[in-house]
Design a protein around this motif. Structure first.
Motif, PDB file in Angstrom:
ATOM      1  N   GLY A  36      10.040  -2.919  -2.355  1.00 39.80           N
ATOM      2  CA  GLY A  36       9.223  -2.276  -1.276  1.00 39.80           C
ATOM      3  C   GLY A  36       9.277  -1.326  -0.546  1.00 39.80           C
ATOM      4  O   GLY A  36       8.951  -0.538   0.200  1.00 39.80           O
ATOM      5  N   ARG A  54       0.832   1.420   0.100  1.00 39.99           N
ATOM      6  CA  ARG A  54       0.121   0.551  -0.893  1.00 39.99           C
ATOM      7  C   ARG A  54       1.112   0.867  -2.047  1.00 39.99           C
ATOM      8  O   ARG A  54       1.731   0.289  -2.520  1.00 39.99           O
ATOM      9  CB  ARG A  54      -0.392   1.917  -1.593  1.00 39.99           C
ATOM     10  CG  ARG A  54      -2.015   0.945  -0.583  1.00 39.99           C
ATOM     11  CD  ARG A  54      -3.404   1.578  -1.513  1.00 39.99           C
ATOM     12  NE  ARG A  54      -2.756   3.220  -0.464  1.00 39.99           N
ATOM     13  CZ  ARG A  54      -3.704   4.150   0.343  1.00 39.99           C
ATOM     14  NH1 ARG A  54      -4.042   3.655   1.006  1.00 39.99           N
ATOM     15  NH2 ARG A  54      -3.152   5.244   0.199  1.00 39.99           N
ATOM     16  N   TYR A  57       3.706  -1.977  -2.176  1.00 37.27           N
ATOM     17  CA  TYR A  57       2.763  -3.612  -2.902  1.00 37.27           C
ATOM     18  C   TYR A  57       2.994  -3.382  -4.114  1.00 37.27           C
ATOM     19  O   TYR A  57       3.713  -4.243  -4.739  1.00 37.27           O
ATOM     20  CB  TYR A  57       1.412  -3.702  -1.908  1.00 37.27           C
ATOM     21  CG  TYR A  57       0.572  -4.551  -3.471  1.00 37.27           C
ATOM     22  CD1 TYR A  57       0.682  -5.739  -3.163  1.00 37.27           C
ATOM     23  CD2 TYR A  57      -0.389  -3.921  -3.848  1.00 37.27           C
ATOM     24  CE1 TYR A  57      -0.146  -6.489  -4.209  1.00 37.27           C
ATOM     25  CE2 TYR A  57      -1.017  -4.271  -5.059  1.00 37.27           C
ATOM     26  CZ  TYR A  57      -0.879  -6.132  -4.739  1.00 37.27           C
ATOM     27  OH  TYR A  57      -1.410  -6.903  -5.985  1.00 37.27           O
ATOM     28  N   GLU A  58       3.113  -2.216  -4.415  1.00 36.12           N
ATOM     29  CA  GLU A  58       2.725  -1.883  -6.027  1.00 36.12           C
ATOM     30  C   GLU A  58       4.526  -2.245  -6.383  1.00 36.12           C
ATOM     31  O   GLU A  58       4.362  -2.727  -7.676  1.00 36.12           O
ATOM     32  CB  GLU A  58       2.542  -0.200  -6.170  1.00 36.12           C
ATOM     33  CG  GLU A  58       1.260   0.208  -5.946  1.00 36.12           C
ATOM     34  CD  GLU A  58       0.527   1.423  -5.529  1.00 36.12           C
ATOM     35  OE1 GLU A  58       1.621   1.974  -5.946  1.00 36.12           O
ATOM     36  OE2 GLU A  58      -0.855   1.666  -5.406  1.00 36.12           O
ATOM     37  N   GLN A  60       6.742  -4.161  -5.233  1.00 32.36           N
ATOM     38  CA  GLN A  60       6.965  -4.844  -5.302  1.00 32.36           C
ATOM     39  C   GLN A  60       6.349  -5.924  -6.105  1.00 32.36           C
ATOM     40  O   GLN A  60       6.997  -7.219  -7.014  1.00 32.36           O
ATOM     41  CB  GLN A  60       6.633  -6.140  -3.776  1.00 32.36           C
ATOM     42  CG  GLN A  60       7.267  -5.280  -2.749  1.00 32.36           C
ATOM     43  CD  GLN A  60       6.130  -6.324  -1.078  1.00 32.36           C
ATOM     44  OE1 GLN A  60       5.703  -6.434  -1.209  1.00 32.36           O
ATOM     45  NE2 GLN A  60       7.021  -6.034   0.423  1.00 32.36           N
ATOM     46  N   VAL A  98       1.697  -9.738   2.927  1.00 28.78           N
ATOM     47  CA  VAL A  98       2.085  -9.690   3.668  1.00 28.78           C
ATOM     48  C   VAL A  98       1.629 -10.316   4.833  1.00 28.78           C
ATOM     49  O   VAL A  98       1.092 -10.448   4.925  1.00 28.78           O
ATOM     50  CB  VAL A  98       1.261  -8.129   4.504  1.00 28.78           C
ATOM     51  CG1 VAL A  98       2.144  -8.104   5.953  1.00 28.78           C
ATOM     52  CG2 VAL A  98       2.317  -7.297   3.060  1.00 28.78           C
ATOM     53  N   ARG A 116      -8.375 -11.801   3.064  1.00 24.46           N
ATOM     54  CA  ARG A 116      -7.626 -11.457   1.486  1.00 24.46           C
ATOM     55  C   ARG A 116      -9.592 -12.151   0.996  1.00 24.46           C
ATOM     56  O   ARG A 116     -10.241 -12.746   1.443  1.00 24.46           O
ATOM     57  CB  ARG A 116      -7.149 -12.411   1.055  1.00 24.46           C
ATOM     58  CG  ARG A 116      -5.670 -12.019   1.561  1.00 24.46           C
ATOM     59  CD  ARG A 116      -4.179 -12.146   0.820  1.00 24.46           C
ATOM     60  NE  ARG A 116      -4.017 -12.828  -0.528  1.00 24.46           N
ATOM     61  CZ  ARG A 116      -3.123 -11.889  -1.018  1.00 24.46           C
ATOM     62  NH1 ARG A 116      -2.532 -10.854  -0.259  1.00 24.46           N
ATOM     63  NH2 ARG A 116      -2.841 -11.406  -2.226  1.00 24.46           N
TER      64      ARG A 116
END
Length: 227
Positions: A36, A54, A57-58, A60, A98, A116
């Motif tokens: 990441g 972003r 995240y992708e 990870q 996160v 979230r």
């Protein structure tokens, strides 16, 4: 192709045992965070706002799945809108999140850094063992997609969902990522406010990361020092 494993800080024996019992390892989880961070650094100033986050995240999610699938026989799971890796017996799933500055600190209670949605609320309710009538398991029964798994309503309710929670700080060229693998239990107004189980992990420390100074495509050389 899965990324190569990376050297990790030695973990306490109890952490090693707990992670092993779940079917993962510290070097996998640190590898997820490393991927990441590397992806984050491919963003340049003229990218749209939020690009770095972003991409992190992708990377990870992708790396988590690659490592768990290759080394532990797990599978891809899209659970509601949650992008997860799922153990082959469909008892445990892991995603990424996160956290705030309390992440990784055993005496503090972290929260997610960003609000979230409903999917996180539903897996939190299932983790807490709330009655099936209060957990919309039908929300999660969807097409498995390429090389993924789909859960029955019973499996969705019984699933134990964990998150690799991370908090990143940067000082000069050095980056420190505090982290833990934790299972949410109570969810209020978009935030996890109580955890059923937490496994604080040794922080990941990285040095010598070269930022980009322009907006043009070029080869990126990222030197990483694990300590």
């Amino acid at each position: 192709m899965a990324l190569p494993l990376v050297a990790s800080t030695p973990e306490p024996d109890d952490v090693r045992v707990r992670l092993g019992g779940m079917g993962t390892r510290l070097e996998f989880l640190h590898g997820v965070l490393r991927a990441g961070e590397a992806a984050r650094r491919t963003a340049v100033p003229n990218d749209p706002t939020g690009t770095a986050g972003r991409r992190a995240y992708e990377a990870q999610v992708r790396t988590l799945r690659e490592l768990q699938i290759e080394h532990e026989g797990w599978a891809k799971l899209v659970h509601g809108r949650l992008e997860l890796a799922c153990r082959d017996d469909r008892s445990i799933a892991i995603g990424v999140m996160v956290g705030d500055a309390a992440t990784g600190q055993a005496r503090l209670v972290p929260k997610n850094a960003r609000r979230r949605g409903h999917a996180t609320e539903q897996v939190t309710r299932a983790n807490a063992g709330e009655a099936a009538s209060h957990v919309q398991t039908a929300l999660f029964v969807a097409d498995a997609g390429p090389k993924g798994v789909a859960l029955s309503e019973e499996e969705a309710f019984a699933l134990s969902t964990w998150f690799l929670v991370s908090f990143r700080t940067k000082a000069g060229d050095a980056v420190r990522i505090d982290c833990e693998l934790s299972q949410p239990k109570r969810f209020e107004d978009g935030f996890v406010v109580e955890w059923k189980q937490r496994i604080p992990l040794p922080p990941l420390k990285m040095d010598g990361i070269e930022p980009l100074n322009d907006d043009g495509p070029r080869k990126i050389d990222i030197a990483v020092d694990f300590r």
